[in-house]
Motif scaffolding. Structure first.
Motif, PDB file in Angstrom:
ATOM      1  N   TYR A 232       0.848  -1.194   0.000  1.00  0.00           N
ATOM      2  CA  TYR A 232       0.000   0.000   0.000  1.00  0.00           C
ATOM      3  C   TYR A 232       0.886   1.248   0.000  1.00  0.00           C
ATOM      4  O   TYR A 232       1.696   1.454   0.909  1.00  0.00           O
ATOM      5  N   ASN A 233       0.746   2.070  -1.020  1.00  0.00           N
ATOM      6  CA  ASN A 233       1.570   3.285  -1.157  1.00  0.00           C
ATOM      7  C   ASN A 233       3.060   2.982  -0.999  1.00  0.00           C
ATOM      8  O   ASN A 233       3.810   3.757  -0.398  1.00  0.00           O
ATOM      9  N   ASN A 234       3.482   1.851  -1.525  1.00  0.00           N
ATOM     10  CA  ASN A 234       4.869   1.420  -1.355  1.00  0.00           C
ATOM     11  C   ASN A 234       5.447   1.072  -2.729  1.00  0.00           C
ATOM     12  O   ASN A 234       5.647  -0.090  -3.077  1.00  0.00           O
ATOM     13  N   ARG A 235       5.703   2.115  -3.499  1.00  0.00           N
ATOM     14  CA  ARG A 235       6.214   1.914  -4.846  1.00  0.00           C
ATOM     15  C   ARG A 235       7.593   1.251  -4.834  1.00  0.00           C
ATOM     16  O   ARG A 235       7.945   0.483  -5.726  1.00  0.00           O
ATOM     17  N   ARG A 236       8.365   1.531  -3.786  1.00  0.00           N
ATOM     18  CA  ARG A 236       9.707   0.962  -3.682  1.00  0.00           C
ATOM     19  C   ARG A 236       9.683  -0.561  -3.742  1.00  0.00           C
ATOM     20  O   ARG A 236      10.453  -1.178  -4.494  1.00  0.00           O
ATOM     21  N   MET A 237       8.772  -1.175  -2.986  1.00  0.00           N
ATOM     22  CA  MET A 237       8.726  -2.633  -2.972  1.00  0.00           C
ATOM     23  C   MET A 237       8.096  -3.189  -4.246  1.00  0.00           C
ATOM     24  O   MET A 237       8.458  -4.275  -4.711  1.00  0.00           O
ATOM     25  N   ALA A 238       7.153  -2.458  -4.827  1.00  0.00           N
ATOM     26  CA  ALA A 238       6.560  -2.913  -6.089  1.00  0.00           C
ATOM     27  C   ALA A 238       7.618  -2.971  -7.186  1.00  0.00           C
ATOM     28  O   ALA A 238       7.616  -3.876  -8.036  1.00  0.00           O
ATOM     29  N   GLU A 239       8.575  -2.023  -7.147  1.00  0.00           N
ATOM     30  CA  GLU A 239       9.613  -1.971  -8.178  1.00  0.00           C
ATOM     31  C   GLU A 239      10.633  -3.096  -8.044  1.00  0.00           C
ATOM     32  O   GLU A 239      11.376  -3.374  -9.002  1.00  0.00           O
ATOM     33  N   VAL A 240      10.665  -3.758  -6.892  1.00  0.00           N
ATOM     34  CA  VAL A 240      11.565  -4.894  -6.705  1.00  0.00           C
ATOM     35  C   VAL A 240      11.303  -5.982  -7.745  1.00  0.00           C
ATOM     36  O   VAL A 240      12.219  -6.702  -8.171  1.00  0.00           O
ATOM     37  N   PHE A 241      10.042  -6.070  -8.194  1.00  0.00           N
ATOM     38  CA  PHE A 241       9.656  -7.144  -9.110  1.00  0.00           C
ATOM     39  C   PHE A 241       9.706  -6.726 -10.573  1.00  0.00           C
ATOM     40  O   PHE A 241       9.394  -7.518 -11.458  1.00  0.00           O
TER      41      PHE A 241
ATOM     42  N   GLU B 252      -1.837  -6.305   0.644  1.00  0.00           N
ATOM     43  CA  GLU B 252      -2.301  -5.385  -0.407  1.00  0.00           C
ATOM     44  C   GLU B 252      -1.558  -5.658  -1.718  1.00  0.00           C
ATOM     45  O   GLU B 252      -1.117  -4.737  -2.428  1.00  0.00           O
ATOM     46  N   ILE B 253      -1.445  -6.934  -2.043  1.00  0.00           N
ATOM     47  CA  ILE B 253      -0.637  -7.350  -3.194  1.00  0.00           C
ATOM     48  C   ILE B 253      -1.264  -6.938  -4.522  1.00  0.00           C
ATOM     49  O   ILE B 253      -0.595  -6.931  -5.557  1.00  0.00           O
ATOM     50  N   GLN B 254      -2.539  -6.542  -4.501  1.00  0.00           N
ATOM     51  CA  GLN B 254      -3.153  -6.082  -5.754  1.00  0.00           C
ATOM     52  C   GLN B 254      -2.479  -4.816  -6.282  1.00  0.00           C
ATOM     53  O   GLN B 254      -2.602  -4.472  -7.465  1.00  0.00           O
ATOM     54  N   ASN B 255      -1.747  -4.110  -5.398  1.00  0.00           N
ATOM     55  CA  ASN B 255      -1.029  -2.906  -5.824  1.00  0.00           C
ATOM     56  C   ASN B 255       0.306  -3.207  -6.492  1.00  0.00           C
ATOM     57  O   ASN B 255       0.985  -2.282  -6.957  1.00  0.00           O
ATOM     58  N   ALA B 256       0.680  -4.483  -6.529  1.00  0.00           N
ATOM     59  CA  ALA B 256       1.941  -4.880  -7.169  1.00  0.00           C
ATOM     60  C   ALA B 256       1.691  -6.149  -7.983  1.00  0.00           C
ATOM     61  O   ALA B 256       2.011  -7.254  -7.542  1.00  0.00           O
TER      62      ALA B 256
END
Length: 429
Positions: A52-61, A93-97
């Motif tokens: 949730y509002n965590n673009r940093r971790m989404a970009e890991v993938f 909130e994995i739907q955000n990534a």
């Protein structure tokens, strides 16, 4: 709080062919609490990652699906060293990534020794919208609002729950008044964990309604954030119409109740969005009461229910006195509330998939049908003790049912062709 899903999570942990687990469920049903509580009870360490509002971790993938590199990022984000088997990795909130969801496939194939659990409030909507789902590479668990048994546990009534689980009605019937009192409270409070926790602490009905209204406001906010501009008005219209639809005598969803002259094609996408988000349940009519029931499903005829009986009361503006004291104004809606309650227990507390049956002649209509092995069981729902089962009897004779079920506030009674089960004992189906 006691959640029976905890036992399912323990079984998942011990499975020899365990895969990453996805927990599906509407917002506010307790997914995050369940994952964290399970981790604290069953593992030495928990690595909690929220997207949730965590673009940093989404970009890991975004780069690739190298599990070693991904785990290093998890170590930094969660502030713990992740080790196989004794660390639970929670991806919330994995739907955000979307690519994190796809990465579960590689945890399954390349790193099965790691215990990974994921959840997302609007994951169903995201999947329906084209997000890649790792088919065959994940386990799945649906989480719903707290059942009546879980509500009783929250009210420190574990002894009443234990009695229900014995199915010894000589004991259960002796406390019928107590079960009924709590059942009426459950009709008002419902099973949303935050609401149940507040009521357990305060017994404040006004405060309960305030929390329920806040949850409904949050849901409406989700409509605006995640639904397209074209569908938003239709989603709102369907959502607001559910109490009106359930108040009708036959409960069947009728598009003309939403808007004069409305047709199914205009609102099917809105209904699907609400269903994907876990906010409504769609119960289909069957054209014939035969095995397997799913093969006789009528896709054009169905009833819509909300996810929670307490939220239905809040959306309808029912005051606690109406429910607890039997206000006469409430009489017309009592059947709808009771049917909502039964549907909720069937979904959360039994293994059955409910359908309903209707014909042009009302004497054969049944509130619900379930399939138990090779038997079709008709279920009639009655809100009170003043009951007549003419349609249930007619159905049983016409279709040769081995056993029929009536759910009412009467005590347990087996009449041979039909068994009356108290409404507070739906779990015993």
């Amino acid at each position: 709080m006691k959640r029976y899903a905890m036992e399912k999570l323990k079984n998942w942990k011990e499975k020899p062919n365990r895969k990453p687990l996805i927990i599906m469920g509407a917002r506010q049903v307790g997914k995050t609490w369940l994952m964290k509580e399970f981790g604290s009870r069953e593992y030495a360490k928990v690595a909690y990652i929220s997207f949730y509002n965590n673009r940093r971790m989404a970009e890991v993938f975004e780069m690739d699906y190298d599990i070693k590199r991904i785990l290093m990022s998890f170590n930094i984000e969660a502030g713990t060293v992740i080790t196989p088997r004794d660390t639970l990795i929670i991806l919330d909130e994995i739907q955000n990534a979307p690519k994190a969801l796809e990465a579960l496939k590689y945890f399954c194939e390349d790193a099965p020794e790691y215990h990974v659990m994921a959840a997302g409030s609007l994951l169903g909507v995201a999947l329906h919208g084209g997000v890649s789902y790792p088919v065959g590479k994940v386990d799945l668990l649906n989480l719903y609002p707290m059942s009546f048994r879980e509500f009783l546990c929250a009210m420190d009534e574990e002894a009443l729950v234990s009695a229900l689980e014995t199915e010894d009605y000589s004991v259960i019937d002796a406390f019928a008044d107590r079960y009924t009192m709590w059942l009426k409270n459950y009709y008002y409070v419902g099973g949303m964990p935050e609401v149940v926790s507040y009521f357990a602490d305060t017994k404040d009905y006004a405060g309960v309604r305030g929390i329920q209204d806040a949850i409904l406001t949050q849901y409406r906010g989700d409509f605006g954030k995640h639904a397209g501009a074209r569908e938003l008005p239709r989603i709102n219209m369907v959502w607001e119409s559910v109490p009106i639809q359930l108040a009708k005598e036959n409960r069947k969803f009728f598009f003309g109740q939403i808007k004069k002259g409305a047709r199914s094609g205009e609102f099917e996408t809105a209904i699907q969005w609400l269903s994907d988000s876990g906010l409504i349940h769609k119960v289909h009519k069957v054209n014939e009461p035969h095995v397997p029931l799913a093969a006789y499903k009528d896709f054009s005829a169905y009833k819509l229910f909300l996810l929670d009986v307490g939220l239905l009361g809040a959306l309808s503006g029912l005051d606690p006195e109406s429910i607890l004291e039997g206000n006469e104004i409430f009489v017309e809606f009592k059947g709808a509330l009771t049917e909502q309650y039964v549907l909720q227990q069937l979904i959360a507390d039994t293994a059955y998939t409910p359908f309903y049956f209707g014909t042009e002649k009302a004497n054969f209509e049944q509130d619900f049908l379930i399939q138990k092995k090779m038997q079709i069981i008709p279920i009639e729902v009655k809100a009170e003790t003043n009951i007549r089962s003419q349609s249930l009897k007619a159905f049983s004779e016409k279709y040769h049912s081995e056993k029929a079920v009536r759910l009412s506030l009467l005590r347990y009674c087996d009449q041979g062709w039909m068994v009356n089960i108290p409404l507070y004992a739906v779990c015993n189906l």
